[in-house]
Design a protein around this motif. Structure first.
Motif, PDB file in Angstrom:
ATOM      1  N   ARG A  77       0.841  -1.193   0.000  1.00 47.43           N
ATOM      2  CA  ARG A  77       0.000   0.000   0.000  1.00 47.43           C
ATOM      3  C   ARG A  77       0.881   1.250   0.000  1.00 47.43           C
ATOM      4  O   ARG A  77       1.638   1.475   0.933  1.00 47.43           O
ATOM      5  CB  ARG A  77      -0.924  -0.008   1.211  1.00 47.43           C
ATOM      6  CG  ARG A  77      -1.937   1.114   1.156  1.00 47.43           C
ATOM      7  CD  ARG A  77      -3.042   0.920   2.156  1.00 47.43           C
ATOM      8  NE  ARG A  77      -3.893  -0.175   1.732  1.00 47.43           N
ATOM      9  CZ  ARG A  77      -4.606  -0.935   2.544  1.00 47.43           C
ATOM     10  NH1 ARG A  77      -4.602  -0.733   3.823  1.00 47.43           N
ATOM     11  NH2 ARG A  77      -5.366  -1.908   2.072  1.00 47.43           N
TER      12      ARG A  77
ATOM     13  N   ASP B 108      -0.977  -1.312  -4.205  1.00 42.79           N
ATOM     14  CA  ASP B 108      -2.293  -0.772  -3.883  1.00 42.79           C
ATOM     15  C   ASP B 108      -2.050   0.720  -3.659  1.00 42.79           C
ATOM     16  O   ASP B 108      -1.381   1.101  -2.692  1.00 42.79           O
ATOM     17  CB  ASP B 108      -2.794  -1.465  -2.605  1.00 42.79           C
ATOM     18  CG  ASP B 108      -4.126  -0.929  -2.137  1.00 42.79           C
ATOM     19  OD1 ASP B 108      -4.788  -0.188  -2.887  1.00 42.79           O
ATOM     20  OD2 ASP B 108      -4.502  -1.246  -0.990  1.00 42.79           O
TER      21      ASP B 108
ATOM     22  N   LEU C 196      -2.940   4.730  -3.089  1.00 42.30           N
ATOM     23  CA  LEU C 196      -3.861   5.741  -2.562  1.00 42.30           C
ATOM     24  C   LEU C 196      -3.329   7.091  -3.004  1.00 42.30           C
ATOM     25  O   LEU C 196      -2.113   7.290  -3.036  1.00 42.30           O
ATOM     26  CB  LEU C 196      -3.864   5.713  -1.030  1.00 42.30           C
ATOM     27  CG  LEU C 196      -4.072   4.369  -0.348  1.00 42.30           C
ATOM     28  CD1 LEU C 196      -3.659   4.454   1.104  1.00 42.30           C
ATOM     29  CD2 LEU C 196      -5.521   3.981  -0.462  1.00 42.30           C
TER      30      LEU C 196
ATOM     31  N   LYS D 174      -6.883   9.844   5.088  1.00 39.92           N
ATOM     32  CA  LYS D 174      -6.707   8.557   4.408  1.00 39.92           C
ATOM     33  C   LYS D 174      -5.614   7.719   5.071  1.00 39.92           C
ATOM     34  O   LYS D 174      -5.734   6.501   5.160  1.00 39.92           O
ATOM     35  CB  LYS D 174      -6.361   8.780   2.931  1.00 39.92           C
ATOM     36  CG  LYS D 174      -7.538   9.265   2.111  1.00 39.92           C
ATOM     37  CD  LYS D 174      -7.170   9.374   0.645  1.00 39.92           C
ATOM     38  CE  LYS D 174      -8.372   9.764  -0.189  1.00 39.92           C
ATOM     39  NZ  LYS D 174      -8.044   9.818  -1.624  1.00 39.92           N
TER      40      LYS D 174
ATOM     41  N   ASP E  24      -6.990   5.904   8.059  1.00 34.20           N
ATOM     42  CA  ASP E  24      -7.882   4.799   7.682  1.00 34.20           C
ATOM     43  C   ASP E  24      -7.154   3.650   6.989  1.00 34.20           C
ATOM     44  O   ASP E  24      -7.402   2.487   7.267  1.00 34.20           O
ATOM     45  CB  ASP E  24      -8.973   5.290   6.717  1.00 34.20           C
ATOM     46  CG  ASP E  24     -10.045   6.098   7.425  1.00 34.20           C
ATOM     47  OD1 ASP E  24     -10.092   6.054   8.668  1.00 34.20           O
ATOM     48  OD2 ASP E  24     -10.821   6.766   6.719  1.00 34.20           O
ATOM     49  N   GLN E  25      -6.283   3.989   6.047  1.00 32.11           N
ATOM     50  CA  GLN E  25      -5.706   2.991   5.137  1.00 32.11           C
ATOM     51  C   GLN E  25      -4.326   2.472   5.545  1.00 32.11           C
ATOM     52  O   GLN E  25      -3.891   1.447   5.053  1.00 32.11           O
ATOM     53  CB  GLN E  25      -5.618   3.577   3.724  1.00 32.11           C
ATOM     54  CG  GLN E  25      -6.953   4.036   3.172  1.00 32.11           C
ATOM     55  CD  GLN E  25      -7.875   2.878   2.873  1.00 32.11           C
ATOM     56  OE1 GLN E  25      -7.446   1.833   2.422  1.00 32.11           O
ATOM     57  NE2 GLN E  25      -9.156   3.061   3.131  1.00 32.11           N
ATOM     58  N   LYS E  26      -3.610   3.209   6.383  1.00 28.57           N
ATOM     59  CA  LYS E  26      -2.280   2.820   6.881  1.00 28.57           C
ATOM     60  C   LYS E  26      -1.318   2.372   5.766  1.00 28.57           C
ATOM     61  O   LYS E  26      -0.904   1.208   5.715  1.00 28.57           O
ATOM     62  CB  LYS E  26      -2.419   1.735   7.947  1.00 28.57           C
ATOM     63  CG  LYS E  26      -3.217   2.217   9.129  1.00 28.57           C
ATOM     64  CD  LYS E  26      -3.439   1.124  10.149  1.00 28.57           C
ATOM     65  CE  LYS E  26      -4.273   1.569  11.323  1.00 28.57           C
ATOM     66  NZ  LYS E  26      -5.463   2.312  11.070  1.00 28.57           N
ATOM     67  N   PRO E  27      -0.931   3.306   4.894  1.00 25.68           N
ATOM     68  CA  PRO E  27      -0.001   2.943   3.818  1.00 25.68           C
ATOM     69  C   PRO E  27       1.369   2.542   4.371  1.00 25.68           C
ATOM     70  O   PRO E  27       1.771   2.982   5.451  1.00 25.68           O
ATOM     71  CB  PRO E  27       0.102   4.222   2.989  1.00 25.68           C
ATOM     72  CG  PRO E  27      -0.280   5.319   3.921  1.00 25.68           C
ATOM     73  CD  PRO E  27      -1.278   4.724   4.869  1.00 25.68           C
TER      74      PRO E  27
END
Length: 136
Positions: A14, A38, A40, A51, A54-57
């Motif tokens: 991510r 993936d 973002l 983001k 929420d998404q923890k890249p």
């Protein structure tokens, strides 16, 4: 944190790209998705921070010159959060000055890429930080 560079290269990794330039976001997104990442994206620091929570890249690329919240401020906020302190942040800028690079280090950035970046520079930065983190 998903930092597995496996036989599939960067599949499932991510990655976040924060830049107010639609062209840069789209270019990075296209290159990274071809590698299986993936991806973002966010247009500025404010959008990115929501983001990220929420998404923890696993890795974050951030442009320096952005409206509202610039890259230095965004990086500092990310690094001041204990949950994301270890997440590699790579600054993106069209400026190649020593002062800009030093300022990036001061706010916690791991690396600095000058725009326009090449596919190899972008992927090289990810591989460097993925291998660095996964070997700890």
């Amino acid at each position: 944190m998903n930092l597995n560079a496996n036989a599939n290269g960067l599949a499932g990794l991510r990655v976040m790209v924060i830049d107010d330039s639609k062209t840069i976001r789209r270019t990075a997104e296209t290159l990274l998705k071809k590698e299986g990442c993936d991806v973002l994206t966010a247009v500025d620091g404010f959008e990115a921070l929501a983001k990220i929570a929420d998404q923890k890249p696993a890795i974050i690329f951030v442009d320096i010159m952005m409206p509202r919240l610039d890259g230095y401020q965004t990086c500092a906020l990310i690094k001041n959060n204990p949950q994301f302190r270890a997440t590699p942040v790579i600054m993106l800028s069209s400026k190649d000055g020593l002062f800009d690079k030093a300022r990036g280090r001061v706010v916690g950035a791991e690396q600095y890429l000058t725009k326009p970046f090449t596919r190899d520079e972008l992927l090289g930065a990810i591989h460097h930080h993925v291998s660095t983190v996964s070997s700890r």
